[in-house]
Design an enzyme around this catalytic site. Structure first.
Site, PDB file in Angstrom:
ATOM      1  N   ASP A 118      48.550  -5.574  36.613  1.00 33.97           N
ATOM      2  CA  ASP A 118      48.877  -6.982  36.332  1.00 33.97           C
ATOM      3  C   ASP A 118      49.251  -7.223  34.867  1.00 33.97           C
ATOM      4  O   ASP A 118      48.741  -8.176  34.234  1.00 33.97           O
ATOM      5  CB  ASP A 118      47.697  -7.891  36.688  1.00 33.97           C
ATOM      6  N   GLU A 123      51.617 -13.381  45.621  1.00 35.38           N
ATOM      7  CA  GLU A 123      50.824 -13.615  44.407  1.00 35.38           C
ATOM      8  C   GLU A 123      51.678 -13.245  43.198  1.00 35.38           C
ATOM      9  O   GLU A 123      52.867 -12.949  43.338  1.00 35.38           O
ATOM     10  CB  GLU A 123      49.554 -12.751  44.442  1.00 35.38           C
TER      11      GLU A 123
END
Length: 500
Positions: free
Chosen positions: A52, A222
């Site tokens: 991420d 997401e």
């Protein structure tokens, strides 16, 4: 302030990207920069399991803020990495710890950095809440320096509830040219945008009085991310399952920071020859240029643990109409970062430095990348430094182990005397062909292997006419690497690309 828009100037102006990617920028001057095609010193570009990543440009440095890719209970801290050249990275450990956030216990995810008014803000998700009765969500921490330490700014989450079905995770903060800050976030297949007030720690409202606007595009899972280029707003997201090979990045374009956002294309996906699970990205624009990179995480081909994710970046190109070209995960390593991340050795004593990957004299020392190419072109510089054997390139390799011919696959090598050899191994050696080439004083050579189906060609120095050309279809795909046999050698400028 995070630099994401061409023409936007960071708070402090400085030299960027020295050593191959240089940009001096100021309000009135900008020097065009040479361009990397990928992380040419190798992906992953930092050591460790991380995911991420979000990237910012602060005062002439690139800062990457990732999730620590571990089991939930161990995700209790955030590290950061900084670089002036996108090659050499400095690790900054524990810039934010759950122990310093009264409401955060675990699952500290997806840090999003931004600078405003001389303060550095880091937005993060924690606790992976599953419903509105649980404590957690998106928080904000603040520091006086990019490396922290960051302290919780509110003593509670900034967003602690599900709105429009969006789990409060995977936030990204974008400041538009007019100074308005927006946060994009959401899991569970829903994405929202909210306005941030100038204090960066409270939410504003839209003209219709609402606070949360749903902007969910097709196939959204997401990993919201926003940037701006040439007046257009680009919304990017991840789709698929984060532990699966289908994890990928798609995008939309709009004339407004709030959309509507209609999916245009999937631009980054797994490559079964390079890596799987590529997703949850950010983007950086080299200030003063139109050079862009996508920064993301991916999983090595041989790894089955969902948390075994690594950080990578590749060049991102735009078409004349502003759409993004599909991104190829390239395989290169010029060892300019003085490490050999991503390589696994089997015998021999290996070290990286000065743009070379060196190994002492040994009988069969091997180093392999976690690739699985079938048809390809494989280039590398090979220098035989001592010994009477040979050194060179391995390809279509499987089942490697310590030992002379302890692998299945092919090897093309060159000796100090200029003998070129091609053969295959499967516990024992089978020579396929030999040739001769001229030898310089330092025994340095450029080598290339092309393999398409059963056709295998070996080039040395002259990349027009092969020294060896054979047909052998024993092995059809596998890993790429380098090897020595009764020599010491060094290797550089490794590059592997699909054939054609």
């Amino acid at each position: 302030m995070t630099v994401r828009s061409t023409g936007f100037v960071a708070k402090s102006l400085a030299t960027l990207l020295v050593g191959g990617l240089v940009a001096m920028f100021s309000p009135t001057t900008a020097v065009a920069a040479p361009e990397y095609s990928t992380s040419e010193a190798g992906n992953p570009f930092v050591d460790g399991w991380y995911a991420d990543p979000d990237i910012a440009v602060y005062d002439g440095k690139y800062w990457v803020y990732p999730t620590a890719s571990k089991a939930y209970a161990e995700q209790t801290y955030l590290d950061a990495f900084s670089s002036t050249d996108l090659v050499h990275w400095t690790k900054h450990s524990n810039i934010l710890k759950a122990a310093d956030v009264s409401w955060a216990k675990y699952a500290v995810w997806a840090p999003a950095p931004v600078e405003r008014g001389g303060k550095y803000y880091l937005y993060f998700a924690a606790n992976d809440i599953q419903n509105n009765s649980q404590l957690g969500g998106i928080g904000v921490a603040v520091a006086d320096r990019p490396e922290g330490p960051y302290k919780d700014a509110l003593g509670k989450p900034l967003i602690s509830q599900f709105h429009n079905g969006a789990q409060p995770i995977d936030q990204d903060v974008f400041i538009d040219d007019d100074g308005q800050a927006y946060m994009y976030y959401g899991g569970w297949h829903h994405s929202n945008v909210v306005k941030l007030n100038p204090d960066m720690t409270s939410l504003g409202t839209f003209d219709d009085g609402s606070t949360y606007k749903e902007i969910t595009p097709e196939n959204y899972t997401e990993g919201s991310y926003m940037f701006k280029r040439n007046g257009k707003y680009y919304f990017m997201w991840s789709e698929g399952g984060w532990t699966g090979p289908d994890y990928s990045v798609s995008y939309a374009m709009a004339d407004s920071p709030t959309g509507p956002f209609t999916k245009i294309d999937k631009v980054l996906a797994q490559d079964p020859a390079v890596a799987k699970g590529s997703g949850h990205n950010s983007v950086v624009n080299v200030p003063g240029t139109d050079t862009w990179y996508i920064v993301y995480h991916r999983r090595p081909l041989s790894e089955s643990d969902g948390n075994h994710r690594q950080l990578a970046y590749d060049r991102m190109y735009f078409n004349p109409d502003g759409t993004i070209r599909r991104i190829a995960m390239q395989v290169k390593d010029n060892f300019a970062d003085n490490n050999a991340l991503g390589w696994k050795t089997y015998g021999g004593t290996w070290s990286a430095g000065g743009g070379q990957y060196r190994v002492g004299r040994g009988l069969g020392g091997k180093a392999l990348l976690d690739t699985d190419f079938a048809d390809f072109t494989y280039d590398a510089d090979v220098t035989v430094t001592s010994g009477g054997g040979d050194a060179g390139l391995m390809f279509r390799v499987s089942s490697p182990a310590v030992g002379w011919d302890s692998y299945s696959g092919y090897y093309a090598g060159i000796s100090p005397s200029g003998k070129v050899v091609l053969g295959r191994a499967n516990g024992s050696w089978t020579e396929l062909a030999t040739a001769r080439t001229a030898v310089g004083s330092n025994s340095a050579h450029s080598m290339r292997v092309t393999a398409v189906g059963s056709s295998i060609k070996v080039f040395v120095d002259d990349m027009t006419t092969p020294k060896i050309s054979v047909s052998d279809g024993t092995y059809r795909s596998g890993a790429n690497g380098v090897r020595v046999f009764d020599t010491a050698a060094s290797f550089g400028n490794v590059a592997i690309a699909p054939a054609g």
